[in-house]
Every structure is written in structure tokens, then in C-alpha cells.
Design a protein around this motif. Structure first.
Motif, PDB file in Angstrom:
ATOM      1  N   LEU A  22       0.887  -1.159   0.000  1.00 44.70           N
ATOM      2  CA  LEU A  22       0.000   0.000   0.000  1.00 44.70           C
ATOM      3  C   LEU A  22       0.924   1.208   0.000  1.00 44.70           C
ATOM      4  CD1 LEU A  22      -2.624  -1.322   2.538  1.00 44.70           C
ATOM      5  CD2 LEU A  22      -2.854  -1.149   0.060  1.00 44.70           C
ATOM      6  N   ARG A  23       1.018   1.830  -1.134  1.00 43.13           N
ATOM      7  CA  ARG A  23       2.010   2.891  -1.318  1.00 43.13           C
ATOM      8  C   ARG A  23       1.567   4.165  -0.636  1.00 43.13           C
ATOM      9  NH1 ARG A  23       6.735   1.543  -4.502  1.00 43.13           N
ATOM     10  NH2 ARG A  23       6.221  -0.349  -5.621  1.00 43.13           N
ATOM     11  N   GLY A  24       2.531   4.856  -0.067  1.00 40.21           N
ATOM     12  CA  GLY A  24       2.201   6.033   0.718  1.00 40.21           C
ATOM     13  C   GLY A  24       1.771   7.220  -0.106  1.00 40.21           C
ATOM     14  N   GLN A  25       2.489   7.487  -1.187  1.00 37.31           N
ATOM     15  CA  GLN A  25       2.227   8.725  -1.905  1.00 37.31           C
ATOM     16  C   GLN A  25       1.612   8.447  -3.266  1.00 37.31           C
ATOM     17  OE1 GLN A  25       6.184  10.516  -1.501  1.00 37.31           O
ATOM     18  NE2 GLN A  25       5.278  11.813   0.057  1.00 37.31           N
ATOM     19  N   ASN A  26       0.923   9.452  -3.748  1.00 38.00           N
ATOM     20  CA  ASN A  26       0.154   9.313  -4.983  1.00 38.00           C
ATOM     21  C   ASN A  26       0.964   8.731  -6.131  1.00 38.00           C
ATOM     22  OD1 ASN A  26       1.543  11.787  -4.659  1.00 38.00           O
ATOM     23  ND2 ASN A  26       0.480  12.659  -6.390  1.00 38.00           N
ATOM     24  N   ASN A  27       2.234   9.142  -6.239  1.00 34.37           N
ATOM     25  CA  ASN A  27       2.989   8.666  -7.396  1.00 34.37           C
ATOM     26  C   ASN A  27       4.312   8.029  -7.001  1.00 34.37           C
ATOM     27  OD1 ASN A  27       3.116   8.217 -10.167  1.00 34.37           O
ATOM     28  ND2 ASN A  27       4.445   9.979 -10.490  1.00 34.37           N
ATOM     29  N   VAL A  28       4.317   7.350  -5.870  1.00 34.93           N
ATOM     30  CA  VAL A  28       5.586   6.722  -5.470  1.00 34.93           C
ATOM     31  C   VAL A  28       5.902   5.560  -6.412  1.00 34.93           C
ATOM     32  CG1 VAL A  28       4.525   5.299  -3.702  1.00 34.93           C
ATOM     33  CG2 VAL A  28       6.932   5.793  -3.559  1.00 34.93           C
ATOM     34  N   GLN A  29       4.888   4.844  -6.860  1.00 34.11           N
ATOM     35  CA  GLN A  29       5.141   3.788  -7.839  1.00 34.11           C
ATOM     36  C   GLN A  29       5.715   4.406  -9.113  1.00 34.11           C
ATOM     37  OE1 GLN A  29       4.428   0.190  -7.572  1.00 34.11           O
ATOM     38  NE2 GLN A  29       5.844   0.356  -9.284  1.00 34.11           N
ATOM     39  N   GLY A  30       5.080   5.482  -9.564  1.00 32.36           N
ATOM     40  CA  GLY A  30       5.511   6.123 -10.801  1.00 32.36           C
ATOM     41  C   GLY A  30       6.916   6.697 -10.695  1.00 32.36           C
ATOM     42  N   ALA A  31       7.201   7.349  -9.554  1.00 41.46           N
ATOM     43  CA  ALA A  31       8.527   7.948  -9.398  1.00 41.46           C
ATOM     44  C   ALA A  31       9.603   6.869  -9.497  1.00 41.46           C
ATOM     45  CB  ALA A  31       8.616   8.673  -8.058  1.00 41.46           C
ATOM     46  N   CYS A  32       9.306   5.672  -8.954  1.00 40.93           N
ATOM     47  CA  CYS A  32      10.274   4.574  -9.060  1.00 40.93           C
ATOM     48  C   CYS A  32      10.322   4.054 -10.497  1.00 40.93           C
ATOM     49  CB  CYS A  32       9.891   3.437  -8.118  1.00 40.93           C
ATOM     50  SG  CYS A  32       9.874   3.908  -6.387  1.00 40.93           S
ATOM     51  N   ASP A  33       9.154   3.922 -11.118  1.00 43.30           N
ATOM     52  CA  ASP A  33       9.101   3.427 -12.500  1.00 43.30           C
ATOM     53  C   ASP A  33       9.908   4.321 -13.440  1.00 43.30           C
ATOM     54  OD1 ASP A  33       7.219   1.640 -11.516  1.00 43.30           O
ATOM     55  OD2 ASP A  33       5.487   2.690 -12.347  1.00 43.30           O
ATOM     56  N   MET A  34       9.926   5.631 -13.133  1.00 41.21           N
ATOM     57  CA  MET A  34      10.493   6.614 -14.057  1.00 41.21           C
ATOM     58  C   MET A  34      12.006   6.736 -13.955  1.00 41.21           C
ATOM     59  SD  MET A  34       8.156   7.717 -15.985  1.00 41.21           S
ATOM     60  CE  MET A  34       7.508   6.065 -15.928  1.00 41.21           C
ATOM     61  N   GLY A  35      12.645   5.861 -13.209  1.00 39.16           N
ATOM     62  CA  GLY A  35      14.109   5.911 -13.157  1.00 39.16           C
ATOM     63  C   GLY A  35      14.643   6.900 -12.141  1.00 39.16           C
ATOM     64  N   SER A  36      13.979   6.997 -11.013  1.00 42.25           N
ATOM     65  CA  SER A  36      14.429   7.946  -9.989  1.00 42.25           C
ATOM     66  C   SER A  36      15.511   7.399  -9.083  1.00 42.25           C
ATOM     67  CB  SER A  36      13.259   8.351  -9.106  1.00 42.25           C
ATOM     68  OG  SER A  36      12.420   9.222  -9.784  1.00 42.25           O
ATOM     69  N   PHE A  37      15.772   6.113  -9.161  1.00 38.55           N
ATOM     70  CA  PHE A  37      16.803   5.559  -8.286  1.00 38.55           C
ATOM     71  C   PHE A  37      18.169   5.712  -8.953  1.00 38.55           C
ATOM     72  CE2 PHE A  37      13.334   2.744  -6.427  1.00 38.55           C
ATOM     73  CZ  PHE A  37      13.275   3.466  -5.256  1.00 38.55           C
ATOM     74  N   PRO A  38      19.186   5.918  -8.132  1.00 39.02           N
ATOM     75  CA  PRO A  38      20.501   6.224  -8.709  1.00 39.02           C
ATOM     76  C   PRO A  38      21.113   5.075  -9.521  1.00 39.02           C
ATOM     77  CG  PRO A  38      20.641   5.987  -6.308  1.00 39.02           C
ATOM     78  CD  PRO A  38      19.195   6.000  -6.655  1.00 39.02           C
ATOM     79  N   HIS A  39      20.585   3.870  -9.374  1.00 41.32           N
ATOM     80  CA  HIS A  39      21.188   2.737 -10.085  1.00 41.32           C
ATOM     81  C   HIS A  39      20.350   2.276 -11.272  1.00 41.32           C
ATOM     82  CE1 HIS A  39      18.311   0.868  -7.340  1.00 41.32           C
ATOM     83  NE2 HIS A  39      18.316  -0.187  -8.116  1.00 41.32           N
ATOM     84  N   GLU A  40      19.199   2.920 -11.491  1.00 39.22           N
ATOM     85  CA  GLU A  40      18.279   2.380 -12.500  1.00 39.22           C
ATOM     86  C   GLU A  40      17.750   3.445 -13.449  1.00 39.22           C
ATOM     87  OE1 GLU A  40      16.036  -1.274 -10.120  1.00 39.22           O
ATOM     88  OE2 GLU A  40      15.276   0.756  -9.972  1.00 39.22           O
TER      89      GLU A  40
END
Lengths: 65, 940, 152
Positions: free
Chosen positions: B571-589
Motif C-alpha cells: 500500500l504505497r504512501g504517496q500518490n505517485n511513489v510507484q511512478g517515481a520509481c518506474d520513471m528511473g528515480s533511483f541512482p542505479h536504474e
């Protein structure tokens, strides 16, 4: 000694402690560091004077980098 | 651009393989067995007059307006409660029916104020409509008899009023509260002529009402009415958009008059919410026009200088110059960025692109770091993709629900309503939480097991559950053999059988009785469909990633993956936390979770973006902060995040920010972090954004603007211009073009475009050639990684332990009316429900320390101390205290430590060893909030 | 009728005695009224919690049945049938005479000692006008006989 190095020691020890279930814990830690650590974090830790604080698996992994 | 009226077919859809044929008003039709005559007629385009029926609620049959005649049947049955039968011949309009309906209507109107022209619902009132439809021309009964015209109005709720004089006692509000929301806050008081709607013998604000607004939406008259409609009038146009609060991602109709937002009404066709909402989404949008909102860019040389309002051009040039200076002085790696899970996919995509292409490094991270990064890691390892496995609707098919470290009635209320509906139908619930959350026991809901574990022992618990399944012959052998890697399973099986994982051993670690653990494990392992739902109580631990993998193991071992009703669901906390991860926000991806060292992927982006990209991972947020303190990391672009309030160990965060030479903050408000900024870019609220959010079920929803940006620029434009000023050309004509670039470069998004979303409403990724309308359930025939991979998950105790100096364990969470650091909700009427942070404490712990209910206490940990108001409750066991973190003045994160998840560095917010002592001073007097300080500087 | 003095603790004990029974709401409220003569509304949230329902649901049931009281009763009770059969047998006159004697139906008597409640059919139509005095069924009542009973 820097804020980073302290953190890095804690991080790698923790990674090692949590990789003990893997077939080859050292290899697992190495893979983790390659995947998620910047090259500079690895070299900073290597060149720090804190390597004596590493647990065995962490120390081996760092040496294997 | 007109007001969207979603059709109301009167009664809910019925699913059945059997169809029945019947004739309505001479027209033959076929409907699924069990469909009401009313709905069958409505599907044919015949609206039978109705008042108490609406298709979000079960038929009730009380208003007597929807009467019909059926050949061969006596009387005039109500069409809402009469199911269609084969061969039925129904008449919905006959002289007899017309006369009866007019008679019924006449009785309603004989006790209703005749103030239609000045009524707030004039033009949006079903009673008014029905009076017209039945042709009521005369009311023979005067108003001199007993009536309800002088009944009082209850204005206690800040968002809606309850004008009893207009009530027709149709019970739609009562049923909406029961069936849709599941709170049961309303009832019919008294009986006969004295019947009236009551929130339980008190006013709305003092009642159990959670202000979700389902009753307001269900009310056919102006009895329950949004105060904004009373003030502004009936809206005239609709913009379909998506809520910007939690990860449920509810679809809404923003209803406007001109550019003025009148109300938010949940969209019935919204995939995530199906017409329901919570108090935040429906009502708490006033922050978007709050006077605190900053609308002009500002710069300053030093953080002790006052802010200077400047033009966009100047601000962007200034920011670029400072960033370039820092890089020239300290090197290419000395700057980075943080993207925001509150922003759209398009905005996030350009931020990470700016960091990778214009900054020339991979120092991009996102606030998912501090919430669901372990989900990404754990599910990728085991299943092959960093996302939940189901859609929300799937819970309606679960027989056992294992809820771990999540409090959906507060944090994901609209999903909680779905879950409660299923539990009322008989599904069993197992709650794993140190705190007694509402779902453990609330009206008509009672958890079968509440495993009240000591904070930090999740992994031991999930291992014990799996141990029972493995040692008592409850594994799904077929699933394991056909769907998972054999060797990994054998390793895991050997591990999990070990006595250290038995409930009896784990009892000593977790405090949960072994018998309870065994019973819960058997319940989970033997049900047809068992589903796992979890929240930050899983991820925000030193073993967050291990726990995610442990849950994935349990689901695979019991065959609960790959169909409806099962799965592992964050159950994701923020409205677009899934999207932010999907969009390449992590430094390794890169976007789509592809490692930066993958040459094929990187070359693809290098070609697309026309620049060389780095092959090694960049810094995560905590590493950025650490190296800032070391003097190596000197510049940061922070997009819509308030790390000085939300991240752990506030002192450390502030020291790091203070050590930087260029801090750029892009936000709606001058938040805590902005106190350390040199450049402030005003951001846009969700009401001005044009883009997409991706919710916890991987559903990509459109966010559409109701007005142009109040700041004069879309956030992606600012980022593009900053990139440009840094020397990297970035140009888009619209956010749709950014999505096109995402689709081109990211296989799981290949089929996504604004045009496609506008056509189909929403899609759940993967959305590509194979799955053009998306993928509601993942891993159906095989895992994304091929075979599922069991992972060995030994329990490793956190280093953060209670001791003599800090004998209590603090865990944190949020409540229904407030959202995260409260930047939005504190600027709405929601403060009426929760005006300050509270620290929950057990009576015995409080007594021992001389702390009384409602008093202030100093909360200290080894990293800091703050003052909070204490509430004494048996929700928490002795030894555990719990607090929210919605107000900067209380600063709950002043005490949280920098311990974090071993794999992802997600902070260990859920375990801090603390001590409390009485305090005489309220928190405000101890230190002024940084935000207030910032505002003061502006005003100077 | 002798009732116990309401205390929340004693009342909650009664609630808990019934909470696990099937369909416990009416049983619980009736038991409370039997024991204490009324149901204190400040306890509704706690009753709801014990029964695992909402406060509003308890409130709805409590207000639906006119027999439930939410304030302490007078020491004596008259439930006078004012339905059709008893009207045919002269209860309207009984009502008037009672009022004249200080016993208005629907109110507490002037001396404060008796609650007079109008009810609809006690199933004693053959012997109307009928009434319950402190729960005891009486037939062929008059204002005089009723007053005599509650003042004896």
C-alpha cells in the motif's frame, strides 16, 4: 575519519550480516556493492582507516572488489 | 467542457453466467440473472422514477416511487427490489402507476420546504427532478399539519452541512456510510413520522463520521450538501483528474464554475476507487489556493539573507550558474537531485533526465528511498519486478487477508473500505502490527488474529508463519514445482524448517504467543485465496527488504500468486511513489528498473538523449547527506520534497543542507527544507498539472489541469529550462511529448500515451503490444523473471535497541485527516480533526514517568529530543509508544535515527529507542519552525 | 419496581454478559433497562464497542422502540392502552380523568412519582380499558383504580 566512512562501515557490515543466508555471502555482498554503491563509496571505504571495524564477510567482499 | 453526469442505473451490476430474457415496455432485453427490473429498464434507456435507489447501493425499496406493473403479478412491486425473471413482461408507465407515483410525490412535497429557487441544490436535486418527471402539479395537503420544516441544520462538519428540514428519509446516506464507507456512523433515529437521520445522537463532528463524503454524494436532495456548493453555486463543467494524496490514486471529477473549483466528486468509472473517496481527496484541496503558497521564483546569496523575488529567467540563470560553479569547483559528482513522488511521471522523468544528462552523473534519488524502496528491491529479487501483484478490486476475492504494518483505515481509506466490505462478507483478517489499529476491531470487523509483535521483529514473524506451512505439510507443492526455481526453493526449505524459525523460538523474540502464530499460519496457508497487504510498517525497518522477500516467499510457498484474490501488495504512501520509481528515480536504474550498468539500455538512452551517460550507480539520499557533511557534495535540486521534516535524524539532515553551496527547492510552500535553500522555484498543485500518476496497483491515471499554472510555468518546463541553462538542450512542446519519450524508452510503458489513456481511462502497466489494456494481475502464467526465486531470509535484530537509558520503542504513523508532513492538510479545514501531533503511550508507562493524559512530554532518543502532547491509550502495549509526524513543531523526526534498511537504506522510522519525561512547555515555545522563519524573512 | 443505580461499570458488566450471544443488541438494551430502568446514552460508545457495532446503530435501535428509556424512570409506572379496542371501552375518559388527577398521559405525574405512558394494545382487549401497573397487567381500569394502585 568522516561522516561518510562511518556510515559506509555500518552499511557494509549490515549488508554482510543480511547476506549470510546466501550461498556465497562474499559474492552476494560484492554484487550488492557493484549494484548500489558509487565507485567512490567503495574506494573511500577501502582507503579509510576503519577497515578493522568490518566483519569478516564485509572485509573479504571489500578486498574482492 | 460541460458537467459530466455519470448514468445512475439504480441498482448495482450483478455478475451471473445465466442471462434472463424479458420484455420491458414492449422492448425485449437480456440481462444477467439477479439484475433488478429497474436496472434492466435503465439499461434500455428507460429511467423508472426513483428516490431511494442509486447504483452504488443495494436496493432498499423504501421510496415507493419506482413501482411497476408486471403481467400476471399482483400489485405494483418496486422495480429496484424485483429481480428480472425469464419471460417477465414489465410496464413502467401506465395511468395507474402515474397516479400512484404522483400521490407518493405529493406526500413527499407536503413536508418539504418550497424554496427550490433559493435552494443550493436547485438544478442538482433528484427530488426536484422526480417531481417534474411524475408531473406533480398540485399538493393538496397543506403545511399546517405536523412537519419537519423547522428542523435544525447541523453545520458542525467544516465541509458539508446537514439540513434536516430537506430530508426525505430515503436512507441513502445511512446505506452509503454502511455499504460504501463501512463506518456505520449514521442511523435512522426514532420511527414513523418522527424518523430522522442521525449520526448517533450527536452532531456530525462528534460522531464516528470520518467525513468521507459518501453520504453527501448519495443524498438526492440538498440535505447533505457541500458547503462550497452552498457558497459558490452549482458547478457547470467537469475535468476528470486524479487525487494527489495517497497511493490509492482515486479518480475524481473536479467540478468547476469557470476556473473556480466547486467540489471534487469521485468518479464512478475510476478503476482505483469506483466512486468512493476519503476526506482528503474529496474535501482537503483548499491548500492549492492557500495564501502561504508561493507563486514567484526567489533567490538569495546566502541562507541568512532575505529572499528576493525575481523573474523566471533570472531564477533559472542564477540556479544554473550556481550549480555550474559548484561542479567547476568540486567536480561533476558534487551535485545531485531528488525527485518527488508527489509529482507526475512526466515531471519525475525530466528531473532524473536532467540529473543524468545535464548534471552528468547518476546522483538522482527519490522520496521512495524513505518509504517503499525495499518493496522495489524485494519484489524484484523474488518475482522480477518492483511492483505489487494485484489490482485493488482483487481484495474482493480474498478469503484470508494478512495485513502487515499497514493501517489502511487511516492511510489508505478508500482501499480500506473495499477491504472492510470483503471482511463483512466473511473473509478472515490477520493483523501484524505492534499497535491495535482500527481494523483489529471496529464496527462489524474483527480480526481473527492480531499478532502484536515487538517493533523490529517482522522478519522473525513471517519466517515463523512460513515455518508452520513448511513443517505441517501446508505448502503448495505443485506451484512450487512448476513456478519457482528448484535450487533456491530447496535452500529456502532447509532454512525455514530450522528450529530457530519455529513459532516457539520466535515467541521469545517477538512477544507473539506461539499458539497464535501457528493458528494464523494455518489459516493463511489453508485458505483458497490468501492475500498479503502491507505498508511502511514492513519497509521502514533495518530488514525492510528482507521482510518484503519473506512475504514473497510465503506467498509463493502457499501458491498465492498469479490470480485474483491473492498476491503481495504494497500500500504505497504517496500518490505517485510507484511512478517515481518506474520513471528511473533511483541512482542505479533507468526507467523500467533497468540497471545503469546494462550497456544495451544505457546506449539506448545515450542515443535518445544525445549524450554520454554514466555506467555506475550514483548516490542515494543518505549518502548525499553524508558526503555533504564531508564537504564533497555541494549542490542539490530538491523537487517537491521536504527532507528537513520528513527524513530521519533532522539534525543530521539540516547540518548536511547547511553545508551545501547551492540548494534549489521546488515546492508549493516555503517548507522546512526551503530554509536552507538559495533558489526557490514555486511549484504547481495537482489542480494545475497535466500528466499522469501511477498508483499502488500500477494504474496509470491522467491528471488534468483545471487551470493554467498559477506560477506561470509547468514544473517540467522549469526543469527543461534549467537543463537548457546548464548547457543540455531539453525541449518539449507538452507533457504528452514527455510520456511519448517514456513510452519509446521503457518497455513496460510502450503502449501508454495521453491519447490512449484519454480513450480507456487508465491502464495498469505493463501496457504494451502484448497487453494493450494493461495488466491487472501480474505473474499469471509465469513470473516476470521466469521462475519465482525463494530467498533465504534470516532474522537479524536491529542495532537500535531499547536499553536502560532509552527503554521505550517509538514507532511512527499517520492519521486519516492529515497527510505526511502535513504541508497540504495543515492548510485545510482538516486541522479540525487533528490540530497537533499526539504521542500514544500505555497507561503503565505513563504512570511510571508521572505523565498524564493530555500533558506535554519531552521525547528523547540518542540523536535528539522534542516535545509532544501525550495521549494515554491501550492501543499500544507497554514498552511501545507511537506518534504521528504531521506538524513541524513537534518534529517527530528529530528523534528518529539514521539506521536504515540494509539493502536500500530506507530509514528505520518504525523503531527508535526513546525515553519520555514530563515537560511543562508545549513544543511551540521551544523552537520556532524553520518554515515560519523562512516566511518571516520573505516579509522583511 | 426496584432498579439498581446506574454505574458505567455495572452497566458494562451487563453488556458483556450478552455481547457474545447471537443478535445481542436488543437483549443487551433490554437487560440494561430491566436492571437499571433506563439506558444512559453516554455509555452508547462503550456499548457499541462491546457489541462490535457503531454508536449510531445502538442509537438507532434505542430510539426506534418507544419502550426504551434514556432517563431514570419514576418509581411507579403506568402503561395505559390507548388503542382502538380500549377506546371503544372508554379509555378516552380514563385519560381525561387521569389528567385531571395530575396524571397526564405521556408525562410524569405532578407528584413526580409515576410515569404515565400511552401504549398501543396490551393484548387484553376483552377486558379493556387495560393497563400495566409496574409491569402487572390490569383489566377494566379506571382513573381512580390506577391512581389508587400507584399511591398505595
Amino acid at each position: 575519519m568522516s561522516s561518510s566512512s562511518d556510515s559506509l562501515v555500518r552499511m557494509i557490515n549490515q549488508i554482510a550480516a543480511n547476506s549470510m543466508g546466501a550461498h556465497d555471502p562474499v559474492a552476494a555482498v560484492v554484487k550488492h556493492l557493484h549494484s548500489f554503491w558509487t565507485p567512490k563509496m567503495c574506494s573511500d571505504l577501502k582507503s579509510s582507516n576503519l577497515t578493522s571495524e568490518l566483519n569478516a564477510v564485509a572485509a573479504q567482499a571489500l578486498a574482492a572488489l | 467542457m460541460t458537467l459530466l453526469h455519470e448514468p445512475d442505473l439504480g441498482t448495482p451490476a450483478v455478475k451471473s453466467d445465466i442471462e434472463v430474457e424479458l420484455v420491458i415496455d414492449g422492448m425485449p432485453t437480456r440481462v444477467p440473472a439477479g439484475t433488478s427490473v429497474m436496472r434492466a429498464a435503465a439499461l434500455l434507456g428507460t429511467a423508472v422514477p426513483k428516490l431511494c435507489a442509486t447504483d452504488s447501493l443495494e436496493a432498499f425499496g423504501s421510496c415507493r416511487l419506482c413501482l411497476v406493473e408486471i403481467d400476471g403479478k399482483k400489485g405494483t412491486p418496486a422495480s429496484c427490489t424485483t429481480p428480472c425473471e425469464p419471460g417477465m413482461v414489465v410496464h413502467t408507465q401506465t395511468p395507474k402507476l402515474e397516479k400512484m407515483r404522483r400521490g407518493v410525490m405529493e406526500l413527499y412535497i407536503s413536508d418539504h420546504p418550497l424554496d427550490c429557487l433559493t435552494c443550493p441544490a436547485n438544478g442538482d436535486c433528484e427530488l426536484q427532478d422526480m417531481a417534474g418527471v411524475v408531473g406533480l402539479r398540485d399538493v393538496r395537503y397543506g403545511l399546517e399539519g405536523a412537519n419537519h420544516l423547522d428542523a435544525p441544520t447541523d453545520d458542525s462538519n467544516p465541509y458539508f452541512s446537514f439540513d434536516e428540514s430537506k430530508c426525505i428519509a430515503c436512507s441513502r446516506c445511512v446505506r452509503a456510510c454502511d455499504e460504501v464507507q463501512g463506518t456505520f456512523a449514521l442511523t435512522i433515529e426514532g420511527r414513523g413520522f418522527d424518523s430522522k437521520i442521525s449520526p448517533g445522537g450527536t452532531d456530525f463532528m462528534s460522531s464516528d463520521c470520518v467525513s468521507c463524503g459518501a453520504c453527501v454524494q448519495a443524498c438526492p436532495t440538498s440535505t447533505l450538501q457541500e458547503k462550497t456548493v452552498i457558497q459558490i453555486g452549482i458547478p457547470t463543467r467537469t475535468v476528470e483528474t486524479t487525487c494527489a494524496y495517497c497511493g490509492v490514486g482515486c479518480s475524481f471529477k473536479a467540478e468547476l464554475k469557470g476556473n473556480e473549483l466547486v467540489r471534487m466528486v469521485p468518479l464512478k468509472s475510476g478503476g482505483a476507487n469506483e466512486g468512493h473517496s476519503c476526506v482528503k481527496g474529496r474535501f482537503a484541496w483548499g491548500y492549492a489556493s492557500h495564501p502561504d503558497r508561493q507563486l514567484e521564483p526567489m533567490v538569495r546569496e546566502s541562507i541568512t539573507d532575505p529572499w528576493r523575488k525575481v523573474s523566471w529567467n533570472e531564477a533559472i540563470t542564477y540556479a544554473a550558474t550556481r550549480l555550474k560553479d559548484v561542479q567547476a569547483k568540486y567536480g561533476q559528482q558534487s551535485i545531485g537531485g531528488i525527485s518527488s513522488s508527489r509529482c507526475t511521471n512526466e515531471e519525475v522523468f525530466v528531473v532524473q533526465k536532467m540529473v543524468r544528462a545535464a548534471f552528468g552523473n547518476n546522483n538522482i534519488d527519490t522520496c521512495a528511498r524513505v518509504c517503499h524502496s525495499p518493496t522495489g528491491y524485494g519484489l524484484k529479487q523474488t518475482f522480477g519486478t518492483s511492483a505489487g501483484t494485484q489490482n485493488f478490486a482483487s481484495v474482493a476475492k480474498a478469503d484470508v487477508i494478512l495485513l502487515i504494518g499497514a493501517n489502511p483505515t487511516d492511510a489508505h481509506p478508500v482501499f480500506a473500505s473495499r477491504m472492510k466490505r470483503r471482511l463483512r462478507q466473511g473473509a478472515k483478517l490477520i493483523v501484524v502490527d505492534p499497535r491495535r489499529i482500527d481494523l483489529v476491531r471496529t464496527a462489524h470487523i474483527k480480526a481473527e488474529h492480531h499478532l502484536q509483535l515487538l517493533p523490529g521483529t517482522n522478519v522473525a514473524i513471517v519466517n515463523a508463519l512460513a515455518h508452520v506451512a513448511a513443517t505441517e505439510g501446508l505448502l503448495d507443492e505443485e506451484f512450487i514445482q512448476t513456478r519457482t526455481e528448484e535450487k533456491a526453493f530447496r535452500d529456502w526449505f532447509e532454512f525455514i524448517k530450522k528450529p530457530e524459525n519455529s513459532p516457539e523460538s520466535v515467541e521469545a523474540i517477538s512477544g507473539v504467543p506461539a499458539s497464535e502464530l501457528r493458528a494464523a499460519a494455518r489459516l493463511f496457508a489453508t485458505a483458497n485465496n490468501s492475500a498479503i497487504y502491507y505498508g511502511l510498517g514492513v519497509t521502514e525497518h533495518s530488514q525492510g527488504s528482507t521482510m518484503v522477500m519473506g512475504m514473497a516467499n510465503l506467498a509463493m510457498a502457499t501458491g498465492n500468486i498469479g490470480r485474483e484474490g491473492v498476491g503481495v501488495n504494497p500500500l504505497r504512501g504517496q500518490n505517485n511513489v510507484q511512478g517515481a520509481c518506474d520513471m528511473g528515480s533511483f541512482p542505479h536504474e533507468f526507467s523500467g528498473y533497468r540497471h545503469v550498468s546494462d550497456d544495451t539500455v544505457r546506449h539506448q538512452f545515450e542515443e535518445l538523449w544525445g549524450t554520454a551517460l554514466q555506467a555506475e550507480p550514483g548516490l542515494r539520499i543518505p549518502n548525499m547527506l553524508d558526503s555533504a557533511i564531508d564537504g564533497e557534495f555541494k549542490g542539490i535540486f530538491i523537487h517537491g520534497e521536504d527532507i528537513a521534516q520528513s527524513d530521519p535524524n533532522t539534525k543530521h539532515v539540516k547540518a548536511a543542507l547547511g553545508a551545501m553551496e547551492c540548494v534549489i527547492v521546488q515546492d508549493l510552500f516555503l517548507n522546512e527544507t526551503a530554509a536552507f535553500a538559495h533558489v526557490f522555484f514555486p511549484g504547481t498543485s495537482f489542480l494545475e498539472k497535466d500528466g499522469t500518476f501511477t498508483n499502488a496497483e500500477r494504474r496509470i491515471n491522467r491528471v488534468r489541469p483545471i487551470q493554467p499554472p498559477k506560477t506561470g510555468k509547468h514544473e517540467w518546463e522549469i526543469v527543461a529550462e534549467l537543463s537548457q541553462a546548464l548547457g543540455y538542450p531539453m525541449q518539449y512542446g507538452s507533457s504528452a511529448e514527455i510520456m511519448d519519450e517514456i513510452a519509446t524508452s521503457t518497455p513496460t510503458f510502450a503502449g501508454v500515451s495521453f491519447a490512449h489513456l484519454d480513450k480507456v481511462g487508465s491502464v495498469q502497466w505493463p501496457c504494451n503490444e502484448e497487453n494493450p489494456v494493461g495488466t491487472p494481475t501480474m505473474h499469471v502464467d509465469g513470473f516476470v523473471r521466469g521462475l519465482g526465486q525463494f530467498m533465504v531470509t534470516p532474522y537479524v535484530a536491529t542495532e537500535e535497541k531499547s536499553n536502560r537509558k532509552f527503554p521505550l520503542l517509538l514507532t511512527t504513523g499517520r492519521i486519516l485527516s492529515q497527510y505526511n508532513v502535513g504541508a497540504q492538510t495543515r492548510r485545510t479545514e482538516n486541522v479540525n480533526w487533528y490540530p497537533e501531533d499526539l504521542l500514544e503511550m500505555h497507561e503503565s508507562d505513563a504512570e511510571l514517568r508521572g505523565i498524564v493524559d493530555g500533558s506535554f512530554a519531552t521525547l528523547s532518543s540518542r540523536v535528539g529530543e522534542t516535545v509532544m502532547k501525550v495521549t494515554i491509550t491501550d492501543r499500544v502495549p507497554p514498552g511501545v509508544v507511537y506518534s504521528t509526524f504531521h506538524y513541524p513543531t513537534s518534529g517527530a523526526n528529530v528523534v528518529t535515527t539514521d539506521y536504515s534498511d540494509w539493502a536500500t537504506n530506507c530509514p528505520e522510522y518504525k523503531v527508535t529507542a526513546v525515553e519520555l519525561r514530563p515537560s511543562i512547555k508545549p513544543p511551540q515555545e521551544i523552537g520556532m519552525a524553520a518554515a515560519d522563519l523562512g516566511l518571516e524573512l520573505v516579509n522583511e | 419496581m426496584k432498579y439498581l443505580t446506574w454505574t458505567d461499570e455495572a452497566a458494562l458488566e451487563v453488556v458483556r454478559e450478552h455481547a457474545e450471544k447471537p443478535g445481542p443488541m436488543l437483549l443487551t438494551l433490554q437487560a440494561l433497562q430491566e436492571r437499571f430502568g433506563y439506558v444512559e446514552t453516554s455509555l452508547l460508545p462503550s456499548i457499541a464497542k462491546e457489541l462490535n457495532v457503531s454508536r449510531a446503530e445502538v442509537h438507532g435501535v434505542l430510539t426506534y422502540y418507544s419502550d426504551f428509556r434514556t432517563t431514570p424512570p419514576a418509581s411507579r409506572q403506568i402503561h395505559l392502552c390507548v388503542a382502538e379496542a380500549c377506546q371503544a371501552l372508554g379509555v378516552r375518559d380514563v385519560v381525561k380523568e387521569l389528567a385531571a388527577a395530575g396524571y397526564e398521559v405521556g408525562e410524569r405525574s405532578k407528584d413526580g412519582a409515576t410515569d404515565v405512558v400511552g401504549v398501543y394494545c396490551l393484548g387484553n382487549c376483552a377486558l379493556g380499558p387495560a393497563a400495566l401497573v409496574d409491569g402487572n397487567l390490569c383489566g377494566r381500569v379506571s382513573a381512580k383504580s390506577l391512581v389508587a394502585q400507584v399511591t398505595s
